[in-house]
Write a protein that holds these residues in place. Structure first.
Motif, PDB file in Angstrom:
ATOM      1  N   LEU A   1       1.218 -16.865 -12.079  1.00 47.01           N
ATOM      2  CA  LEU A   1       1.747 -16.037 -11.008  1.00 47.01           C
ATOM      3  C   LEU A   1       2.179 -16.825  -9.783  1.00 47.01           C
ATOM      4  O   LEU A   1       3.160 -16.455  -9.131  1.00 47.01           O
ATOM      5  CB  LEU A   1       0.732 -14.964 -10.630  1.00 47.01           C
ATOM      6  CG  LEU A   1       0.294 -14.053 -11.787  1.00 47.01           C
ATOM      7  CD1 LEU A   1      -0.659 -12.986 -11.290  1.00 47.01           C
ATOM      8  CD2 LEU A   1       1.491 -13.435 -12.481  1.00 47.01           C
ATOM      9  N   ASP A   2       1.480 -17.911  -9.449  1.00 45.50           N
ATOM     10  CA  ASP A   2       1.895 -18.697  -8.287  1.00 45.50           C
ATOM     11  C   ASP A   2       3.261 -19.332  -8.522  1.00 45.50           C
ATOM     12  O   ASP A   2       4.102 -19.378  -7.632  1.00 45.50           O
ATOM     13  CB  ASP A   2       0.855 -19.747  -7.911  1.00 45.50           C
ATOM     14  CG  ASP A   2       0.523 -20.696  -9.050  1.00 45.50           C
ATOM     15  OD1 ASP A   2       0.664 -20.310 -10.227  1.00 45.50           O
ATOM     16  OD2 ASP A   2       0.115 -21.846  -8.758  1.00 45.50           O
ATOM     17  N   ALA A   3       3.517 -19.798  -9.750  1.00 45.86           N
ATOM     18  CA  ALA A   3       4.833 -20.362 -10.077  1.00 45.86           C
ATOM     19  C   ALA A   3       5.893 -19.266 -10.083  1.00 45.86           C
ATOM     20  O   ALA A   3       7.007 -19.473  -9.599  1.00 45.86           O
ATOM     21  CB  ALA A   3       4.791 -21.057 -11.431  1.00 45.86           C
ATOM     22  N   ALA A   4       5.551 -18.087 -10.601  1.00 44.09           N
ATOM     23  CA  ALA A   4       6.497 -16.972 -10.627  1.00 44.09           C
ATOM     24  C   ALA A   4       6.900 -16.586  -9.208  1.00 44.09           C
ATOM     25  O   ALA A   4       8.096 -16.354  -8.939  1.00 44.09           O
ATOM     26  CB  ALA A   4       5.880 -15.776 -11.347  1.00 44.09           C
ATOM     27  N   LEU A   5       5.942 -16.545  -8.290  1.00 47.73           N
ATOM     28  CA  LEU A   5       6.250 -16.223  -6.896  1.00 47.73           C
ATOM     29  C   LEU A   5       7.242 -17.225  -6.312  1.00 47.73           C
ATOM     30  O   LEU A   5       8.205 -16.838  -5.652  1.00 47.73           O
ATOM     31  CB  LEU A   5       4.974 -16.223  -6.060  1.00 47.73           C
ATOM     32  CG  LEU A   5       4.059 -15.015  -6.218  1.00 47.73           C
ATOM     33  CD1 LEU A   5       2.702 -15.279  -5.593  1.00 47.73           C
ATOM     34  CD2 LEU A   5       4.687 -13.787  -5.604  1.00 47.73           C
TER      35      LEU A   5
ATOM     36  N   SER B   1       5.665  -6.723  -6.189  1.00 49.47           N
ATOM     37  CA  SER B   1       4.638  -6.352  -7.155  1.00 49.47           C
ATOM     38  C   SER B   1       3.592  -7.457  -7.308  1.00 49.47           C
ATOM     39  O   SER B   1       2.386  -7.187  -7.319  1.00 49.47           O
ATOM     40  CB  SER B   1       5.297  -6.051  -8.498  1.00 49.47           C
ATOM     41  OG  SER B   1       4.328  -5.799  -9.483  1.00 49.47           O
ATOM     42  N   LEU B   2       4.055  -8.689  -7.425  1.00 48.02           N
ATOM     43  CA  LEU B   2       3.128  -9.808  -7.584  1.00 48.02           C
ATOM     44  C   LEU B   2       2.267 -10.002  -6.338  1.00 48.02           C
ATOM     45  O   LEU B   2       1.068 -10.277  -6.442  1.00 48.02           O
ATOM     46  CB  LEU B   2       3.891 -11.097  -7.891  1.00 48.02           C
ATOM     47  CG  LEU B   2       4.473 -11.212  -9.294  1.00 48.02           C
ATOM     48  CD1 LEU B   2       5.356 -12.449  -9.401  1.00 48.02           C
ATOM     49  CD2 LEU B   2       3.358 -11.265 -10.326  1.00 48.02           C
ATOM     50  N   LYS B   3       2.879  -9.869  -5.168  1.00 46.92           N
ATOM     51  CA  LYS B   3       2.115 -10.044  -3.928  1.00 46.92           C
ATOM     52  C   LYS B   3       1.044  -8.974  -3.791  1.00 46.92           C
ATOM     53  O   LYS B   3      -0.072  -9.266  -3.380  1.00 46.92           O
ATOM     54  CB  LYS B   3       3.048 -10.040  -2.716  1.00 46.92           C
ATOM     55  CG  LYS B   3       3.854 -11.315  -2.609  1.00 46.92           C
ATOM     56  CD  LYS B   3       4.801 -11.280  -1.431  1.00 46.92           C
ATOM     57  CE  LYS B   3       5.626 -12.548  -1.366  1.00 46.92           C
ATOM     58  NZ  LYS B   3       6.588 -12.533  -0.252  1.00 46.92           N
ATOM     59  N   SER B   4       1.371  -7.736  -4.153  1.00 47.99           N
ATOM     60  CA  SER B   4       0.373  -6.673  -4.043  1.00 47.99           C
ATOM     61  C   SER B   4      -0.725  -6.841  -5.082  1.00 47.99           C
ATOM     62  O   SER B   4      -1.894  -6.619  -4.790  1.00 47.99           O
ATOM     63  CB  SER B   4       1.019  -5.292  -4.150  1.00 47.99           C
ATOM     64  OG  SER B   4       1.516  -5.068  -5.443  1.00 47.99           O
ATOM     65  N   SER B   5      -0.376  -7.266  -6.282  1.00 44.18           N
ATOM     66  CA  SER B   5      -1.409  -7.473  -7.309  1.00 44.18           C
ATOM     67  C   SER B   5      -2.259  -8.691  -6.989  1.00 44.18           C
ATOM     68  O   SER B   5      -3.461  -8.696  -7.275  1.00 44.18           O
ATOM     69  CB  SER B   5      -0.790  -7.608  -8.698  1.00 44.18           C
ATOM     70  OG  SER B   5      -0.064  -8.809  -8.814  1.00 44.18           O
ATOM     71  N   THR B   6      -1.683  -9.696  -6.351  1.00 45.77           N
ATOM     72  CA  THR B   6      -2.454 -10.875  -5.951  1.00 45.77           C
ATOM     73  C   THR B   6      -3.438 -10.501  -4.855  1.00 45.77           C
ATOM     74  O   THR B   6      -4.582 -10.940  -4.872  1.00 45.77           O
ATOM     75  CB  THR B   6      -1.500 -11.994  -5.456  1.00 45.77           C
ATOM     76  OG1 THR B   6      -0.568 -12.293  -6.500  1.00 45.77           O
ATOM     77  CG2 THR B   6      -2.250 -13.250  -5.102  1.00 45.77           C
TER      78      THR B   6
END
Length: 70
Positions: free
Chosen positions: A27-31, A58-63
């Motif tokens: 996820l960090d790479a995806a961001l 979406s990724l920021k909220s799930s993180t």
């Protein structure tokens, strides 16, 4: 990239890389990859930029949710 004579990925390629990283759970790479998608001069709802912004949100909220659960 060789076929289109590009020295580095364009926005559409960064978007694709971001999707792959997201699917693999990196996820960090995806961001970072979604953040490299540039805003076009004329934006439309299904542009790579608009879709990347949706994935970023979406990724920021799930993180944030997973960080608060620890």
């Amino acid at each position: 990239m060789d076929d289109s004579h590009q020295e580095e990925p364009n926005s559409e390629i960064w978007f694709g890389f971001g999707l792959i990283a997201e699917q693999y759970g990196i996820l960090d790479a995806a961001l970072k990859m979604f953040a490299r998608v540039e805003k076009p001069k004329s934006e439309y709802p299904a542009s790579s930029y608009a879709l990347a912004q949706q994935h970023l949100a979406s990724l920021k909220s799930s993180t944030k949710l997973s960080a608060s659960a620890k």
